[in-house]
Scaffold this motif. Structure first.
Motif, PDB file in Angstrom:
ATOM      1  N   VAL A 157       0.837  -1.203   0.000  1.00 40.98           N
ATOM      2  CA  VAL A 157       0.000   0.000   0.000  1.00 40.98           C
ATOM      3  C   VAL A 157       0.871   1.252   0.000  1.00 40.98           C
ATOM      4  N   LEU A 158       1.894   1.276   0.843  1.00 45.84           N
ATOM      5  CA  LEU A 158       2.806   2.420   0.875  1.00 45.84           C
ATOM      6  C   LEU A 158       3.494   2.600  -0.471  1.00 45.84           C
ATOM      7  N   ALA A 159       3.879   1.498  -1.091  1.00 45.00           N
ATOM      8  CA  ALA A 159       4.576   1.582  -2.373  1.00 45.00           C
ATOM      9  C   ALA A 159       3.687   2.174  -3.463  1.00 45.00           C
ATOM     10  N   VAL A 160       2.381   1.898  -3.434  1.00 43.88           N
ATOM     11  CA  VAL A 160       1.466   2.481  -4.419  1.00 43.88           C
ATOM     12  C   VAL A 160       1.481   4.002  -4.308  1.00 43.88           C
ATOM     13  N   PHE A 161       1.417   4.517  -3.080  1.00 42.85           N
ATOM     14  CA  PHE A 161       1.481   5.971  -2.890  1.00 42.85           C
ATOM     15  C   PHE A 161       2.856   6.510  -3.288  1.00 42.85           C
ATOM     16  N   ALA A 162       3.909   5.755  -2.978  1.00 40.52           N
ATOM     17  CA  ALA A 162       5.261   6.196  -3.347  1.00 40.52           C
ATOM     18  C   ALA A 162       5.424   6.254  -4.861  1.00 40.52           C
ATOM     19  N   LEU A 163       4.845   5.292  -5.580  1.00 41.76           N
ATOM     20  CA  LEU A 163       4.889   5.317  -7.042  1.00 41.76           C
ATOM     21  C   LEU A 163       4.237   6.588  -7.583  1.00 41.76           C
ATOM     22  N   GLY A 164       3.157   7.001  -6.935  1.00 42.30           N
ATOM     23  CA  GLY A 164       2.478   8.207  -7.384  1.00 42.30           C
ATOM     24  C   GLY A 164       3.238   9.475  -7.078  1.00 42.30           C
ATOM     25  N   LEU A 165       3.837   9.534  -5.896  1.00 42.27           N
ATOM     26  CA  LEU A 165       4.498  10.757  -5.455  1.00 42.27           C
ATOM     27  C   LEU A 165       5.916  10.909  -5.997  1.00 42.27           C
ATOM     28  N   LEU A 166       6.622   9.811  -6.157  1.00 46.09           N
ATOM     29  CA  LEU A 166       8.052   9.880  -6.455  1.00 46.09           C
ATOM     30  C   LEU A 166       8.404   9.604  -7.910  1.00 46.09           C
ATOM     31  N   THR A 167       7.445   9.149  -8.720  1.00 46.15           N
ATOM     32  CA  THR A 167       7.741   8.858 -10.126  1.00 46.15           C
ATOM     33  C   THR A 167       6.712   9.538 -11.023  1.00 46.15           C
ATOM     34  N   ARG A 168       7.126   9.821 -12.250  1.00 46.31           N
ATOM     35  CA  ARG A 168       6.210  10.376 -13.239  1.00 46.31           C
ATOM     36  C   ARG A 168       5.653   9.303 -14.161  1.00 46.31           C
ATOM     37  N   ARG A 169       6.383   8.214 -14.354  1.00 49.81           N
ATOM     38  CA  ARG A 169       5.996   7.209 -15.334  1.00 49.81           C
ATOM     39  C   ARG A 169       4.988   6.188 -14.793  1.00 49.81           C
ATOM     40  N   ALA A 170       4.858   6.083 -13.473  1.00 54.93           N
ATOM     41  CA  ALA A 170       3.952   5.072 -12.915  1.00 54.93           C
ATOM     42  C   ALA A 170       2.510   5.377 -13.298  1.00 54.93           C
ATOM     43  N   ASN A 171       1.739   4.311 -13.581  1.00 55.85           N
ATOM     44  CA  ASN A 171       0.336   4.471 -13.920  1.00 55.85           C
ATOM     45  C   ASN A 171      -0.513   3.480 -13.125  1.00 55.85           C
ATOM     46  N   GLY A 172      -1.830   3.537 -13.334  1.00 53.52           N
ATOM     47  CA  GLY A 172      -2.734   2.712 -12.548  1.00 53.52           C
ATOM     48  C   GLY A 172      -2.538   1.226 -12.748  1.00 53.52           C
ATOM     49  N   ASN A 173      -2.301   0.804 -13.995  1.00 52.47           N
ATOM     50  CA  ASN A 173      -2.073  -0.616 -14.252  1.00 52.47           C
ATOM     51  C   ASN A 173      -0.829  -1.105 -13.508  1.00 52.47           C
ATOM     52  N   GLY A 174       0.228  -0.297 -13.555  1.00 48.29           N
ATOM     53  CA  GLY A 174       1.441  -0.667 -12.841  1.00 48.29           C
ATOM     54  C   GLY A 174       1.239  -0.701 -11.342  1.00 48.29           C
ATOM     55  N   ALA A 175       0.484   0.285 -10.808  1.00 53.85           N
ATOM     56  CA  ALA A 175       0.248   0.343  -9.367  1.00 53.85           C
ATOM     57  C   ALA A 175      -0.501  -0.894  -8.880  1.00 53.85           C
ATOM     58  N   VAL A 176      -1.538  -1.300  -9.614  1.00 54.73           N
ATOM     59  CA  VAL A 176      -2.312  -2.478  -9.213  1.00 54.73           C
ATOM     60  C   VAL A 176      -1.480  -3.747  -9.364  1.00 54.73           C
ATOM     61  N   ALA A 177      -0.709  -3.849 -10.453  1.00 50.54           N
ATOM     62  CA  ALA A 177       0.162  -5.017 -10.638  1.00 50.54           C
ATOM     63  C   ALA A 177       1.191  -5.099  -9.520  1.00 50.54           C
ATOM     64  N   GLY A 178       1.758  -3.959  -9.148  1.00 53.26           N
ATOM     65  CA  GLY A 178       2.722  -3.949  -8.045  1.00 53.26           C
ATOM     66  C   GLY A 178       2.092  -4.340  -6.729  1.00 53.26           C
ATOM     67  N   LEU A 179       0.873  -3.852  -6.481  1.00 55.12           N
ATOM     68  CA  LEU A 179       0.158  -4.206  -5.255  1.00 55.12           C
ATOM     69  C   LEU A 179      -0.029  -5.712  -5.158  1.00 55.12           C
ATOM     70  N   LEU A 180      -0.457  -6.326  -6.262  1.00 55.06           N
ATOM     71  CA  LEU A 180      -0.659  -7.774  -6.273  1.00 55.06           C
ATOM     72  C   LEU A 180       0.670  -8.516  -6.117  1.00 55.06           C
ATOM     73  N   GLY A 181       1.714  -7.998  -6.762  1.00 56.81           N
ATOM     74  CA  GLY A 181       3.021  -8.642  -6.651  1.00 56.81           C
ATOM     75  C   GLY A 181       3.575  -8.588  -5.242  1.00 56.81           C
ATOM     76  N   GLY A 182       3.486  -7.419  -4.591  1.00 54.34           N
ATOM     77  CA  GLY A 182       3.979  -7.288  -3.223  1.00 54.34           C
ATOM     78  C   GLY A 182       3.196  -8.139  -2.253  1.00 54.34           C
ATOM     79  N   PHE A 183       1.866  -8.147  -2.399  1.00 53.75           N
ATOM     80  CA  PHE A 183       1.036  -8.988  -1.539  1.00 53.75           C
ATOM     81  C   PHE A 183       1.348 -10.465  -1.770  1.00 53.75           C
ATOM     82  N   GLY A 184       1.514 -10.856  -3.036  1.00 56.85           N
ATOM     83  CA  GLY A 184       1.827 -12.250  -3.346  1.00 56.85           C
ATOM     84  C   GLY A 184       3.152 -12.689  -2.755  1.00 56.85           C
ATOM     85  N   LEU A 185       4.156 -11.818  -2.825  1.00 55.61           N
ATOM     86  CA  LEU A 185       5.460 -12.151  -2.236  1.00 55.61           C
ATOM     87  C   LEU A 185       5.332 -12.353  -0.732  1.00 55.61           C
ATOM     88  N   ASN A 186       4.625 -11.455  -0.062  1.00 54.27           N
ATOM     89  CA  ASN A 186       4.471 -11.578   1.391  1.00 54.27           C
ATOM     90  C   ASN A 186       3.688 -12.832   1.765  1.00 54.27           C
TER      91      ASN A 186
END
Length: 536
Positions: free
Chosen positions: A426-455
């Protein structure tokens, strides 16, 4: 252990509950819109916000569970204090990166930022995750405190839930976020007074701190563990996972969780919001130290009074150590003060329940309900609908409390583990929005699923890994996967003002450089206090 309170105790409890309702009635007179109801029309001072935030964090699970962990848990003791090292550092990250962006955008739901930066699905997914996790965890809190009320007062479990839940819901519905915050302040003061009084009585009975610490085995007063890493050695509460994993956990919780951020958004201005975060970073440790020292005192009392453990209610044939503090209250305090002790336990539960119900209502209204209305509602209509949504969430949460009985013990022990599955992503999704220009919604959701899956994989396949590391690993995985998927898909939102570096001088306020330094020094003070306690 049941029915150990008298009429004077019930009088104290009754006066307290009536006082909360009267306070909410008084505060309800100033409500005219949903902004008043959810963010206090941005008119609440930093001290009240900071104390309310602390009260929410220190729930009944903490007040009952942390002393039990310190006093009786295998591998427990004062190592719990290592958890606090990350708090001041986390406050710096939130004050610099997260809070200014949210306040500047004049948000009510923090997840609105995700729609403006990414897309609607990202907002709704994160808001939905928050609502599910918080409603379930709050039901467990209600279940736990209701068991305590049932055991001490003799009330049936049903009426124990009604007693704690109905009053909280009533003052929450009437008074909104102002009632939540100001009642939390009152409840925090009562809780501190009761815990200090109980600790003072135990110190007098056991010969002061020297008598307490000398009576305990060295493992019970061990507060720092630099040798273990938590990376497969089975040592969950080692120094490094508690510092690094705890940092990501606290930044996510205080900076991205609606139940916390909503209080910060009630600030009169950006500087007051930062001040509230600063105060929380300073004041939280003394309170945690208080209930950890109470745990040490309870452990020493149990050694001097072997029958104390046997007097605890049994759970599957084993003593329920989480009830040690309530039992201690009934043994050490006179009637009248036992009622005040019960009020303190009520306060710990209510301060968590009220803020969660209000924040669940806020996210439901802002993220879901209002988008179904074409045009504008009248302010009074919005206010009444907000109260209705609060009632619905309150009833639903209290209803959940009747169905978590079979798994509540497991969840009470694992609630931080469950949160750690998703905190980092969840924190990383907000960080993607605040700290990068290239991140988009598809990437944010994919990252959320990837981080949750790893944990989730770490939980199932690597049980010797400290769950505190999940917060850091989930963050790193989500950020990396989210950014790579965004690069591949290419689409992005370029709305001005949604990136951290676009906030300009607001992020570089020189007045706060000394504050950030003080928080770093405070983290060192916490380390020195923990080191000193180990050598008493």
């Amino acid at each position: 252990m049941s029915a150990q309170i008298g009429w004077t105790d019930w009088l104290v409890i009754g006066l307290y509950l009536v006082g909360l309702v009267l306070l909410s009635l008084y505060l309800s007179r100033s409500q005219h819109s949903r902004s008043d109801y959810y963010v206090g029309n941005h008119g609440i001072g930093p001290w009240a916000i900071a104390i309310s935030t602390m009260a929410t964090q220190c729930s009944t699970s903490s007040i009952l569970g942390a002393p039990a962990f310190v006093a009786f848990a295998a591998g427990g003791g004062l190592v719990w204090l290592q958890y606090e090292l990350a708090v001041p550092l986390a406050m710096i990250a939130i004050m610099v990166f997260l809070f200014p962006a949210f306040y500047r955008l004049n948000l009510i739901s923090v997840y609105e930022y995700l729609e403006r930066r990414f897309d609607l699905k990202t907002r709704l997914i994160l808001s939905g995750i928050f609502q599910f996790v918080r409603a379930f965890a709050t039901a467990v809190t209600v279940y736990g405190i209701s068991l305590v009320i049932e055991l001490i007062t003799g009330l049936p479990f049903f009426w124990s839930v009604v007693l704690i839940g109905a009053i909280t819901l009533l003052y929450d519905v009437l008074g909104g976020i102002r009632a939540v915050i100001y009642s939390d302040v009152l409840q925090m003061l009562i809780l501190v007074v009761v815990l200090l009084g109980l600790l003072a009585l135990l110190l007098a009975d056991l010969g002061g701190f020297s008598g307490i610490f000398s009576a305990l085995p060295s493992g019970r007063v061990k507060s720092l563990d630099f040798a273990a890493t938590g990376l497969g050695d089975g040592q969950t509460f080692a120094f490094w996972p508690m510092l690094i994993g705890g940092f990501f956990l606290y930044v996510s919780y205080y900076g991205c969780d609606q139940s916390q951020v909503q209080r910060e958004l009630c600030s009169r201005n950006l500087n007051d919001g930062r001040k509230a975060l600063f105060l929380n970073g300073i004041l939280r440790f003394p309170f945690v130290l208080l209930y950890c020292l109470l745990g040490v005192a309870v452990a020493a009392f149990a050694l001097h009074n072997p029958g104390f453990i046997d007097s605890l209610p049994k759970d599957a044939g084993q003593p329920n150590y989480n009830l040690a503090v309530p039992l201690m209250m009934t043994k050490m305090l006179p009637h009248g003060l036992i009622g005040l002790g019960m009020v303190a336990l009520f306060a710990a539960a209510m301060s968590s329940l009220d803020s969660v119900i209000n924040s669940l209502s806020a996210t439901t209204m802002e993220d879901f309900v209002r988008r179904f209305k074409k045009g504008q509602w009248q302010q009074r209509t919005e206010l009444n609908l907000s109260r209705l949504v609060t009632v619905c969430w309150g009833v639903l949460t209290l209803g959940f409390a009747f169905f978590v009985g079979r798994i509540a013990d497991t969840v009470l022990e694992a609630i931080n583990m469950i949160g750690s599955l998703i905190n980092g992503p969840v924190l990383a999704v907000f960080a993607l929005g605040l700290l990068t220009r290239r991140a988009n919604g598809n990437g944010a959701v994919a990252g959320l699923l990837g981080g949750f899956g790893l944990n989730l994989y770490c939980w199932v396949a690597v049980p010797t890994l400290s769950w505190l590391w999940w917060n850091a690993f989930g963050f790193g995985c989500c950020f990396l996967v989210g950014y790579l998927v965004s690069l591949i898909s290419g689409k992005r939102n370029t709305e001005h003002g949604l990136y951290w570096h676009s906030l300009g001088e607001q992020q570089n306020d020189k007045r706060w450089k000394k504050g950030y330094l003080l928080l770093v020094l405070w983290a060192l003070v916490i380390l020195l206090v923990a080191w000193g306690l180990e050598r008493l």
